[in-house]
Design an enzyme around this catalytic site. Structure first.
Site, PDB file in Angstrom:
ATOM      1  N   CYS A 259       0.807  -1.223   0.000  1.00 30.39           N
ATOM      2  CA  CYS A 259       0.000   0.000   0.000  1.00 30.39           C
ATOM      3  C   CYS A 259       0.840   1.272   0.000  1.00 30.39           C
ATOM      4  O   CYS A 259       0.466   2.274  -0.612  1.00 30.39           O
ATOM      5  CB  CYS A 259      -0.954   0.002   1.184  1.00 30.39           C
ATOM      6  N   CYS A 280      -6.743   3.341   8.575  1.00 29.67           N
ATOM      7  CA  CYS A 280      -5.439   2.700   8.359  1.00 29.67           C
ATOM      8  C   CYS A 280      -4.828   2.397   9.718  1.00 29.67           C
ATOM      9  O   CYS A 280      -5.135   3.048  10.719  1.00 29.67           O
ATOM     10  CB  CYS A 280      -4.542   3.635   7.548  1.00 29.67           C
ATOM     11  N   ASP A 281      -3.925   1.420   9.735  1.00 35.14           N
ATOM     12  CA  ASP A 281      -3.260   1.026  10.967  1.00 35.14           C
ATOM     13  C   ASP A 281      -2.452   2.163  11.581  1.00 35.14           C
ATOM     14  O   ASP A 281      -2.260   2.214  12.794  1.00 35.14           O
ATOM     15  CB  ASP A 281      -2.343  -0.168  10.673  1.00 35.14           C
ATOM     16  N   CYS A 325       9.921  13.489 -10.038  1.00 35.91           N
ATOM     17  CA  CYS A 325      10.972  12.578  -9.574  1.00 35.91           C
ATOM     18  C   CYS A 325      11.132  11.389 -10.522  1.00 35.91           C
ATOM     19  O   CYS A 325      10.143  10.811 -10.994  1.00 35.91           O
ATOM     20  CB  CYS A 325      10.643  12.079  -8.168  1.00 35.91           C
TER      21      CYS A 325
END
Length: 382
Positions: A259, A280-281, A325
């Site tokens: 992810c 989310c964690d 980038c």
């Protein structure tokens, strides 16, 4: 029956933040303050069954994957996991299968646990930060005692019973300069698959920056490069390294499976012990509590505007610096939790680990491109 529109993975935390250890860098132990009135944290039986039913109903793949996290899930005891498997089989539709995964520190595993995990086909992620002196520096018991011996005993039992085991190594300020030592140790113990998780913890006091336990960004890049060079020379096909596989996916035109490197996120939420759904964690806080599966089905929470917005924000807030980038396709700005720096022109949202990721992805890209080119040549000739 409502189903999710995409593949998802839930980090289910039936024991909440409760753990038998007190690792000095752990970010999840403090989540107990979210539930100040809770005296016990195990997910109640009726809620456990409801979660399993909703997860099965929401899943769109023939193989339904469950991920059990904590805290430390094994503190619940083996009978609790026997109950989990029984409930899954009770509600599993015909022609579908279940796969279970567990993340553990390994210290509570014994013969009975490992026989069960093997019989039920569990995949296990084991937290191990390298050889003893490096592992024990931060990974301690509640009484401050080292844990390496207990963890290794658990690992050997998992191997003895043939349980598929991945190693999760937290890279921190203490072990980041020991890449060769760590990698060779992991090879010595025949680790088949390794994930390197960089520790990034912002300071909680008035000073800006990260804690002194956090991995320095540049050093993390050198850490990965050092391991990559030895892996390329000696170990391709012998040991799998998660971030190396993620780098290779771009050359083969594949989407990232991890992810943190996807363009968007939001498909790995958390279900806490009381049914609370968090985005989310790393965002288990009041702001990112989307709802509760008692009130709103899991599939609806996954598809909710709040959860969709959380995932899309990763792409929408990517700085202009990142858009230009050369390794953007490998990184995509990294995990949002670490995007708290400013770019050289003052724009917010640069990942703390940017310098390290850029060094590593540029370092490995020639090899990755050559492997992909060989693969394409072979497939054209067959």
């Amino acid at each position: 029956m409502v189903k999710a529109s995409r593949i998802f993975q839930v980090f289910a935390k039936p024991t909440g933040p409760i753990c038998n250890l007190d690792c000095y860098y752990c970010y999840y132990l403090k989540k107990k303050h979210l539930y100040p009135e809770s005296e016990t944290f195990p997910m109640a039986d009726i809620l456990l069954e409801e979660y399993i039913v909703q997860h099965i109903e929401a899943s769109i793949e023939p193989l339904i994957r469950f991920s059990w996290h904590g805290g430390e899930p094994t503190v619940l005891g083996l009978d609790y996991f026997r109950k989990i498997v029984a409930l899954q089989q009770k509600h599993l539709p015909i022609n579908r299968q279940v796969a279970n995964g567990m993340q553990t520190n390994g210290t509570l595993l014994d013969e009975e646990w490992c026989r069960f995990l093997a019989a039920e086909g569990f995949a296990v992620g084991l937290s191990l930060d390298g050889p003893q002196k490096l592992h024990d520096h931060y990974r301690r018991t509640k009484g401050g005692k080292p844990t390496f011996a207990q963890t290794m005993r658990g690992y050997e039992l998992l191997r003895k019973h043939g349980v598929a085991t991945d190693i999760l190594c937290v890279v921190n300020a203490r072990n980041v300069h020991n890449s060769t030592e760590i990698y060779r140790f992991l090879k010595e113990i025949d680790a088949p698959y390794v994930s390197f998780l960089p520790l990034v913890a912002q300071r909680l006091d008035s000073e800006k920056g990260v804690s002194d336990r956090s991995v320095p960004a540049e050093a993390f890049g050198y850490f990965l490069c050092g391991i990559f060079d030895e892996w390329v020379e000696r170990d391709v096909g012998r040991i799998k390294i998660q971030i190396f596989e993620e780098a290779a996916r771009t050359a083969f035109g594949q989407d990232h499976s991890l992810c943190i490197f996807r363009e968007t996120c939001g498909d790995i939420p958390v279900i806490e012990h009381n049914g609370d759904f968090f985005s989310c964690d790393h965002f288990v806080d009041a702001e990112h509590r989307v709802g509760n599966i008692i009130d709103t089905p899991l599939a609806e929470l996954l598809e909710s505007p709040a959860q969709r917005a959380f995932g899309q924000a990763k792409a929408d807030t990517l700085p202009r610096f990142c858009h230009k980038c050369e390794v953007r396709d490998m990184c995509n700005g990294g995990c949002p939790k670490n995007r708290f720096l400013r770019t050289a022109d003052g724009e917010e949202g640069l990942n703390y680990l940017c310098a390290g990721y850029k060094r590593f992805f540029n370092h490995c890209r020639p090899f990755v491109k050559e492997v992909a080119a060989q693969w394409h040549r072979q497939n054209r000739s067959t």
